[in-house]
Structure formats: C-alpha cells, structure tokens
Design a protein around this motif. Structure first.
Motif, short mmCIF file in Angstrom:
data_model
loop_
_atom_site.label_atom_id
_atom_site.label_comp_id
_atom_site.label_asym_id
_atom_site.label_seq_id
_atom_site.Cartn_x
_atom_site.Cartn_y
_atom_site.Cartn_z
N UNK A 240 0.66 -0.94 -0.12
CA UNK A 240 0.31 0.03 0.13
C UNK A 240 0.76 1.26 0.05
N UNK A 241 -0.05 2.75 -0.31
CA UNK A 241 0.86 3.36 -0.36
C UNK A 241 1.63 4.04 1.44
N UNK A 242 2.52 4.58 1.33
CA UNK A 242 3.04 5.91 2.90
C UNK A 242 1.79 6.50 3.54
N UNK A 243 0.88 7.07 2.27
CA UNK A 243 0.23 7.77 2.83
C UNK A 243 -0.77 7.04 3.36
N UNK A 244 -0.98 5.88 3.06
CA UNK A 244 -2.28 4.71 3.69
C UNK A 244 -2.04 4.98 4.59
N UNK A 245 -0.42 3.71 4.71
CA UNK A 245 0.43 3.76 6.59
C UNK A 245 0.23 4.53 7.42
N UNK A 246 0.22 5.66 7.19
CA UNK A 246 -0.08 7.45 7.91
C UNK A 246 -1.52 7.06 8.51
N UNK A 247 -2.10 7.32 7.41
CA UNK A 247 -3.78 7.55 8.03
C UNK A 247 -4.38 6.04 8.68
N UNK A 248 -3.41 4.86 8.57
CA UNK A 248 -4.56 3.98 9.30
C UNK A 248 -3.83 4.11 10.76
N UNK A 249 -2.40 4.23 11.11
CA UNK A 249 -1.88 4.59 11.73
C UNK A 249 -2.01 5.74 13.18
N UNK A 250 -3.18 7.09 12.43
CA UNK A 250 -3.35 7.75 12.66
C UNK A 250 -5.06 7.65 13.30
#
Length: 165
Positions: free
Chosen positions: A139-149
C-alpha cells in the motif's frame, strides 16, 4: 569466545524470535545465522560489551527473511503476542494490572478494521518504518500514515479517563 557467547545467548535469542512469531525451525536458523554474522566481525568486544547487538542482528535477519519470503510475522489473532508481554518478575498485583491493560488494548485492536490493525502491529509492535510497512502490505506510505493516525486516535480516545473503550 564465540562459543561462550553462543552458549550464553543462543537460548534467549531463540525465545525472542519465537515471541516474534517465527517458527521453531526458522528461529533456530536465524540464531545460527546471527552467530555466523558475529563470527565475521573483526572484534567481538563490541558484542561482549553490548549483547543487545546480538538481538539487533537477529531481528534484522528476521525482517530480511520475512521480506524475502513474504511471510507474516504475527497472526491476525494477537492473543499469543500479548500473552508474552506480561512482566513475570513483577509482583502479582502489577502482573494483574498489566494483564488487564493488555486485554483492553487487545480488545481495542480486535475492533479495528483489519488493515488498520495490521499497520499498527507492523509499525508499533514489529518496529517497521512507515515505508517498510507500506512495501510489506503493498500500500502507499500515505495509507500507512492514515491507518496509524486512525489506530492511535482510537486508542487515545479509549484511554481517556472518562471514556469506556
């Protein structure tokens, strides 16, 4: 000297890798690989002064193995992982409180969407960076950031004193 290091630390390394969800045979292989790497060092004094270096080498070898072969390092059912976190050296009251806190966190994780839970476990439990997690989950890094948030917000809300999970 290497033999002494192996005798002292191999069992602990093996247990560590088992807690990281390696199979017993993989854990044994990674312990052997760890000591092969250590044997190639010019000086073993670094390892003698800081045995944690052994664990870092073993952890990195485990990550490399999982990247190469695409295996999951933990099961979606995190029960077995959380069972390894209770400090058995503390007094019974502290153990009970710790176990309750872990049960609460485990319950929160179970109620999260699977992808959010996977991202949280990889980043916070396995210690992967956002970029490594993105590559691992494709997945994209921005998706990882969204899921972590999202995961951290849910956990934060649940841990507020006036909230009930």
């Amino acid at each position: 000297m290497l033999e002494k290091l192996f005798t002292q630390h191999a069992p602990a390394l093996h247990r560590y890798l088992l807690r990281k969800k390696c199979s017993p045979s993989l854990a044994s292989d990674l312990v052997q690989d760890t000591f092969l790497r250590i044997a190639q060092l010019e000086s073993l004094e670094r390892v003698l002064c800081a045995p944690s270096y052994l664990f870092r080498v073993a952890h990195n070898l485990m990550i490399d193995h999982h990247r190469r072969f695409g295996e999951k390092r933990y099961e979606n059912d995190s029960t077995a992982f959380f069972a390894t976190l209770v400090d058995e050296t503390s007094c019974p009251e502290e153990q009970a409180l710790g176990a309750l806190e872990l049960e609460h966190l485990e319950s929160l994780l179970e109620r999260m969407p699977a992808r959010t839970r996977d991202v949280f476990m990889l980043c916070r439990v396995e210690g992967m960076t956002h970029k490594e997690t993105a590559r691992y989950l494709r997945i994209s890094t921005s998706s990882v950031q969204k899921h972590m948030a999202m995961a951290l917000a849910r956990i934060g809300r649940a841990l507020e004193p006036d909230q009930e999970g």
